[in-house]
Design a protein around this motif. Sequence first.
Motif, PDB file in Angstrom:
ATOM      1  N   MET A 200       0.883  -1.295  -0.165  1.00  0.00           N
ATOM      2  CA  MET A 200      -0.128   0.099   0.001  1.00  0.00           C
ATOM      3  C   MET A 200       0.895   1.310  -0.082  1.00  0.00           C
ATOM      4  N   ARG A 201       0.576   2.363  -0.842  1.00  0.00           N
ATOM      5  CA  ARG A 201       1.089   3.457  -0.755  1.00  0.00           C
ATOM      6  C   ARG A 201       0.904   4.571   0.558  1.00  0.00           C
ATOM      7  N   PRO A 202       1.647   4.808   1.337  1.00  0.00           N
ATOM      8  CA  PRO A 202       1.408   5.960   2.105  1.00  0.00           C
ATOM      9  C   PRO A 202       0.631   6.860   1.871  1.00  0.00           C
ATOM     10  N   PRO A 203       0.299   7.788   2.564  1.00  0.00           N
ATOM     11  CA  PRO A 203       0.231   7.809   4.056  1.00  0.00           C
ATOM     12  C   PRO A 203      -0.665   6.531   4.754  1.00  0.00           C
ATOM     13  N   ILE A 204      -0.351   5.820   5.712  1.00  0.00           N
ATOM     14  CA  ILE A 204      -1.118   4.995   6.285  1.00  0.00           C
ATOM     15  C   ILE A 204      -1.734   5.395   7.763  1.00  0.00           C
ATOM     16  N   SER A 205      -2.975   5.374   7.855  1.00  0.00           N
ATOM     17  CA  SER A 205      -3.618   6.076   9.019  1.00  0.00           C
ATOM     18  C   SER A 205      -3.122   5.375  10.406  1.00  0.00           C
ATOM     19  N   PRO A 206      -3.226   5.751  11.515  1.00  0.00           N
ATOM     20  CA  PRO A 206      -2.945   5.043  12.661  1.00  0.00           C
ATOM     21  C   PRO A 206      -3.660   3.839  13.048  1.00  0.00           C
ATOM     22  N   ASP A 207      -5.179   3.896  12.565  1.00  0.00           N
ATOM     23  CA  ASP A 207      -6.157   2.916  12.611  1.00  0.00           C
ATOM     24  C   ASP A 207      -5.777   1.399  11.843  1.00  0.00           C
ATOM     25  N   LEU A 208      -5.255   1.879  10.413  1.00  0.00           N
ATOM     26  CA  LEU A 208      -5.041   0.752   9.709  1.00  0.00           C
ATOM     27  C   LEU A 208      -3.790  -0.029  10.216  1.00  0.00           C
ATOM     28  N   GLU A 209      -2.631   0.964  10.348  1.00  0.00           N
ATOM     29  CA  GLU A 209      -1.325   0.533  10.863  1.00  0.00           C
ATOM     30  C   GLU A 209      -1.627  -0.444  12.192  1.00  0.00           C
ATOM     31  N   LYS A 210      -2.507   0.085  13.140  1.00  0.00           N
ATOM     32  CA  LYS A 210      -2.886  -0.695  14.294  1.00  0.00           C
ATOM     33  C   LYS A 210      -3.317  -2.047  14.024  1.00  0.00           C
ATOM     34  N   ALA A 211      -4.448  -1.591  12.986  1.00  0.00           N
ATOM     35  CA  ALA A 211      -5.047  -3.231  12.608  1.00  0.00           C
ATOM     36  C   ALA A 211      -4.219  -4.156  12.051  1.00  0.00           C
ATOM     37  N   LEU A 212      -3.214  -3.690  11.232  1.00  0.00           N
ATOM     38  CA  LEU A 212      -2.312  -4.613  10.441  1.00  0.00           C
ATOM     39  C   LEU A 212      -1.457  -5.328  11.376  1.00  0.00           C
ATOM     40  N   TRP A 213      -0.956  -4.546  12.387  1.00  0.00           N
ATOM     41  CA  TRP A 213      -0.040  -5.224  13.303  1.00  0.00           C
ATOM     42  C   TRP A 213      -0.547  -6.044  14.175  1.00  0.00           C
ATOM     43  N   GLN A 214      -1.892  -5.843  14.679  1.00  0.00           N
ATOM     44  CA  GLN A 214      -2.633  -6.968  15.487  1.00  0.00           C
ATOM     45  C   GLN A 214      -3.150  -8.207  14.817  1.00  0.00           C
ATOM     46  N   HIS A 215      -3.565  -7.813  13.528  1.00  0.00           N
ATOM     47  CA  HIS A 215      -3.947  -8.976  12.711  1.00  0.00           C
ATOM     48  C   HIS A 215      -2.834 -10.099  12.433  1.00  0.00           C
ATOM     49  N   TRP A 216      -1.666  -9.328  12.231  1.00  0.00           N
ATOM     50  CA  TRP A 216      -0.420 -10.209  12.041  1.00  0.00           C
ATOM     51  C   TRP A 216       0.202 -10.750  13.459  1.00  0.00           C
ATOM     52  N   GLN A 217      -0.183 -10.246  14.613  1.00  0.00           N
ATOM     53  CA  GLN A 217       0.182 -10.338  15.921  1.00  0.00           C
ATOM     54  C   GLN A 217       1.733 -10.053  15.873  1.00  0.00           C
ATOM     55  N   ILE A 218       2.016  -9.067  15.519  1.00  0.00           N
ATOM     56  CA  ILE A 218       3.260  -8.478  15.447  1.00  0.00           C
ATOM     57  C   ILE A 218       3.901  -8.154  16.809  1.00  0.00           C
ATOM     58  N   SER A 219       5.175  -8.663  17.105  1.00  0.00           N
ATOM     59  CA  SER A 219       5.838  -8.492  18.276  1.00  0.00           C
ATOM     60  C   SER A 219       7.194  -7.599  18.227  1.00  0.00           C
ATOM     61  N   VAL A 220       7.419  -7.458  16.930  1.00  0.00           N
ATOM     62  CA  VAL A 220       8.556  -6.330  17.035  1.00  0.00           C
ATOM     63  C   VAL A 220       8.478  -5.669  15.364  1.00  0.00           C
ATOM     64  N   VAL A 221       8.637  -4.318  15.347  1.00  0.00           N
ATOM     65  CA  VAL A 221       8.432  -3.656  14.076  1.00  0.00           C
ATOM     66  C   VAL A 221       9.888  -2.897  13.851  1.00  0.00           C
ATOM     67  N   VAL A 222      10.479  -3.132  12.545  1.00  0.00           N
ATOM     68  CA  VAL A 222      11.647  -2.544  11.960  1.00  0.00           C
ATOM     69  C   VAL A 222      11.290  -1.561  11.147  1.00  0.00           C
ATOM     70  N   THR A 223      11.647  -0.160  11.247  1.00  0.00           N
ATOM     71  CA  THR A 223      11.576   0.731  10.466  1.00  0.00           C
ATOM     72  C   THR A 223      12.845   1.610  10.463  1.00  0.00           C
ATOM     73  N   LYS A 224      12.690   2.708   9.451  1.00  0.00           N
ATOM     74  CA  LYS A 224      13.723   3.780   9.060  1.00  0.00           C
ATOM     75  C   LYS A 224      13.364   5.055   9.986  1.00  0.00           C
ATOM     76  N   LEU A 242       0.404  -0.373  21.467  1.00  0.00           N
ATOM     77  CA  LEU A 242       0.192  -1.767  21.611  1.00  0.00           C
ATOM     78  C   LEU A 242       1.545  -2.229  22.389  1.00  0.00           C
ATOM     79  N   GLY A 243       2.622  -1.592  22.910  1.00  0.00           N
ATOM     80  CA  GLY A 243       3.564  -2.029  23.676  1.00  0.00           C
ATOM     81  C   GLY A 243       4.529  -2.824  22.885  1.00  0.00           C
ATOM     82  N   ILE A 244       4.714  -2.318  21.502  1.00  0.00           N
ATOM     83  CA  ILE A 244       5.628  -3.280  20.871  1.00  0.00           C
ATOM     84  C   ILE A 244       6.740  -2.544  20.539  1.00  0.00           C
TER      85      ILE A 244
END
Length: 282
Positions: A200-224, A242-244
Amino acid sequence: MKTKGRIWLIGGTQESAQLAAAIAEAQLACTVSVTTEIAKQLYVSSIERAENYAPLRVWVGRLTSETAAFFLQQQEIVAVLDASHPYAVEISQLAIAITTQLGIPYLRFERPDWKDEGGGMKDEREKGQKKGLVFQSFAELVATDILQGQRVLLIVGYRPLALFQPWQDRATLFARLLPSVTAIEAAIAAGFTPDRLFAMRPPISPDLEKALWQHWQISVVVTKSSGIAGGEDVKRQVAAELGIPLVAIARPPITYPQQTSNLTTALAFCQEHLSPANKPKT
């Protein structure tokens, strides 16, 4: 004395689109360079507004040390405004080298770091550094065991994904990418399966970002460390909610001849070196 010619705006970012609009509004001739046809769409509205009085061109392609000098001559470039992505090291280094060689004025437009834009976020970043969540490079990160056994979301672009291929058997890796064939192919080649990719091309809303992380049960995020313009504030907000843990890769260190984060200063630089192109038709 001002000279006729064109500004070379190195683009491909949201802030470069804002600069292009301001340059067109000031009736200055400008050539914007981008690497993909998709990125060209950032400047459509500016081109439409400028077509009657200031020629704004968008050049699509990749420049090399062999082709850059011809590009500058062909486009009649008299000054360079570099608004490329903070991690697009190659084009910035090339522009600095060729402008130094030819004596052409160069200005880097550097998007502010998130701590400069976010005020109190500086304390959070310092805490993150103490926890070891800020790395100077991807190579430094993959040499640690911080990702071991984790469900990791990589929001880093497609180029670094190959570095994480050896981790496919040591962690569960996911990636959020731009919706391009090149990006998807690079991810597949690095061992990502389609069900672990989100394009998906940014910008990504906080709600969508949060939903994606929760759907995949993410425990660590790596970004720039790409600043607010790169959505870093949203990622940090969601990570905190989310405390991630959020692992940030620092911007590559480049020494620019001169730089600014102020649009007015960047526009003044263009006006200093370039006379108005075509006056509005009456």
